[in-house]
Design an enzyme around this catalytic site. Sequence first.
Site, PDB file in Angstrom:
ATOM      1  N   TYR A 177       0.830  -1.212   0.000  1.00 57.33           N
ATOM      2  CA  TYR A 177       0.000   0.000   0.000  1.00 57.33           C
ATOM      3  C   TYR A 177       0.857   1.251   0.000  1.00 57.33           C
ATOM      4  O   TYR A 177       2.037   1.236   0.362  1.00 57.33           O
ATOM      5  CB  TYR A 177      -0.928   0.015   1.218  1.00 57.33           C
ATOM      6  CG  TYR A 177      -0.187   0.123   2.533  1.00 57.33           C
ATOM      7  CD1 TYR A 177       0.108   1.377   3.091  1.00 57.33           C
ATOM      8  CD2 TYR A 177       0.230  -1.016   3.212  1.00 57.33           C
ATOM      9  CE1 TYR A 177       0.802   1.481   4.284  1.00 57.33           C
ATOM     10  CE2 TYR A 177       0.925  -0.927   4.403  1.00 57.33           C
ATOM     11  CZ  TYR A 177       1.208   0.330   4.926  1.00 57.33           C
ATOM     12  OH  TYR A 177       1.915   0.431   6.114  1.00 57.33           O
ATOM     13  N   PHE A 216       2.241   9.580   3.775  1.00 56.05           N
ATOM     14  CA  PHE A 216       2.516   9.461   5.204  1.00 56.05           C
ATOM     15  C   PHE A 216       2.923   8.052   5.620  1.00 56.05           C
ATOM     16  O   PHE A 216       3.461   7.844   6.698  1.00 56.05           O
ATOM     17  CB  PHE A 216       1.297   9.927   6.025  1.00 56.05           C
ATOM     18  CG  PHE A 216       0.053   9.129   5.772  1.00 56.05           C
ATOM     19  CD1 PHE A 216      -0.174   7.907   6.385  1.00 56.05           C
ATOM     20  CD2 PHE A 216      -0.920   9.620   4.901  1.00 56.05           C
ATOM     21  CE1 PHE A 216      -1.340   7.204   6.173  1.00 56.05           C
ATOM     22  CE2 PHE A 216      -2.083   8.904   4.674  1.00 56.05           C
ATOM     23  CZ  PHE A 216      -2.303   7.687   5.308  1.00 56.05           C
ATOM     24  N   ASP A 217       2.671   7.051   4.729  1.00 58.40           N
ATOM     25  CA  ASP A 217       3.071   5.681   5.067  1.00 58.40           C
ATOM     26  C   ASP A 217       3.035   4.848   3.784  1.00 58.40           C
ATOM     27  O   ASP A 217       2.229   5.106   2.871  1.00 58.40           O
ATOM     28  CB  ASP A 217       2.124   5.087   6.111  1.00 58.40           C
ATOM     29  CG  ASP A 217       2.665   3.783   6.691  1.00 58.40           C
ATOM     30  OD1 ASP A 217       3.858   3.474   6.453  1.00 58.40           O
ATOM     31  OD2 ASP A 217       1.883   3.072   7.347  1.00 58.40           O
ATOM     32  N   ILE A 274      -7.895   0.434  10.310  1.00 61.32           N
ATOM     33  CA  ILE A 274      -8.978   1.412  10.286  1.00 61.32           C
ATOM     34  C   ILE A 274     -10.194   0.822   9.566  1.00 61.32           C
ATOM     35  O   ILE A 274     -10.061  -0.069   8.716  1.00 61.32           O
ATOM     36  CB  ILE A 274      -8.529   2.719   9.603  1.00 61.32           C
ATOM     37  CG1 ILE A 274      -8.088   2.467   8.163  1.00 61.32           C
ATOM     38  CG2 ILE A 274      -7.402   3.398  10.398  1.00 61.32           C
ATOM     39  CD1 ILE A 274      -7.727   3.732   7.402  1.00 61.32           C
ATOM     40  N   TYR A 323      -9.049   8.107  11.044  1.00 58.82           N
ATOM     41  CA  TYR A 323      -8.563   8.463  12.374  1.00 58.82           C
ATOM     42  C   TYR A 323      -9.389   9.563  13.043  1.00 58.82           C
ATOM     43  O   TYR A 323      -9.041  10.070  14.120  1.00 58.82           O
ATOM     44  CB  TYR A 323      -7.088   8.891  12.281  1.00 58.82           C
ATOM     45  CG  TYR A 323      -6.195   7.731  11.855  1.00 58.82           C
ATOM     46  CD1 TYR A 323      -5.785   6.777  12.782  1.00 58.82           C
ATOM     47  CD2 TYR A 323      -5.785   7.605  10.540  1.00 58.82           C
ATOM     48  CE1 TYR A 323      -4.973   5.723  12.402  1.00 58.82           C
ATOM     49  CE2 TYR A 323      -4.981   6.560  10.133  1.00 58.82           C
ATOM     50  CZ  TYR A 323      -4.569   5.599  11.066  1.00 58.82           C
ATOM     51  OH  TYR A 323      -3.784   4.559  10.692  1.00 58.82           O
ATOM     52  N   PHE A 357      -5.607   5.735  -0.174  1.00 56.62           N
ATOM     53  CA  PHE A 357      -4.695   4.578  -0.183  1.00 56.62           C
ATOM     54  C   PHE A 357      -4.735   3.897  -1.557  1.00 56.62           C
ATOM     55  O   PHE A 357      -5.813   3.575  -2.069  1.00 56.62           O
ATOM     56  CB  PHE A 357      -5.109   3.548   0.880  1.00 56.62           C
ATOM     57  CG  PHE A 357      -4.820   3.969   2.284  1.00 56.62           C
ATOM     58  CD1 PHE A 357      -3.597   3.684   2.880  1.00 56.62           C
ATOM     59  CD2 PHE A 357      -5.785   4.656   3.038  1.00 56.62           C
ATOM     60  CE1 PHE A 357      -3.353   4.079   4.186  1.00 56.62           C
ATOM     61  CE2 PHE A 357      -5.538   5.037   4.344  1.00 56.62           C
ATOM     62  CZ  PHE A 357      -4.318   4.747   4.923  1.00 56.62           C
TER      63      PHE A 357
END
Length: 354
Positions: free
Chosen positions: A274, A284-285, A303, A329, A346
């Site tokens: 991902y 961010f990731d 999530i 979040y 994502f």
Amino acid sequence: MSFRGFWGLKIAPGKTYSQTVAASFRVSNVPLGLTLANTQRTSVVLTVGDKKFVLCSLTPKTNEQQQVDITLTEGEDITFETEGGNEIHLTGNFLNEGDDESDMEDDEDGEEVDLSSLTPEDIQQMIDEGLINPDDLLNSSDEDAEYDSDDAEADERIRELTSDEEAELMAEAESQEESSEDQQPEPVTEVKIKKQAKKAEQAEKKRKAAAAAEKEAEKEAKKPKKDDKKEAKKEEAKKEKSKTLNLQGGVVAEVKKEGTGSGVKKGARVGMYYIGKLTSGKVFDQNTKGKPFWFRLGKGEVISGWDVGIAGMKKGGERRLTIPAAMAYGKRGAPPDIPPNATLVFDIRLIDFK
């Protein structure tokens, strides 16, 4: 020739069967065995002394049995074998002693051939095969020539022609000859050549017409049709629409690649690659190589947007998930990388699931 019992031999592929004939026998039938090893030709080879002979060749589904008439006499050294992969059976009968001599006597005492019922071609063939002696034909002709005048007088059909009758017959023969010359037909070979040339010409015309029609059809096929373009665009639009899924909680899934196999269900362990981004495009990731990120789907280990957006994906499938803050979040965010009330994007790929 008389028989006194059955004789048979089964020849297996690659085997030879040698013997000195103890009792004369006759081979009359050569069939293939019950079970076939292949569909290739198999030949039966007989060695008598130091000479080899092919008795026959058998091919499955074409010629599986052959009638023969082979007599092997006492004292001969023989060997049977095959060339080919199939089993062969030989069958026949043992012969009574003295049959050869009696057969020769029977042949000598046999009835004479009636030559009057044979054509010249049949007679020539019998001479070539040694069944008729040409000298006998000459003797027969001499006997036929012994037809004296007394016999002629006794036969009412034979009489001397008068000069007038002879002249009349000669004139009639000449008239028929002239008539046949006038009506002589066109030579057969020439007629055949003309017919064949005409057929070839017609065939060539048909071939050219078919080639022209095929060429025209190809041209038409290459021409783009307006209606076809419109339909293609509509179909493409439908497909594009079908690739966007509106899911629970406002999650939007864009299907980039369908994948293969069955869809993943709640409770399965899934391995994912991902890239996580904010709507501004900031990453961010991410996990795009090496060991996939594993978790159990639908169990709250990630999530909520992931549990909803990944369900139903197939192995190798790819999606873009747009997840609102309430399914990610929420108000708190995940400082310092994810601010409060952030919508997340994502790009995900399902590597495997168990």
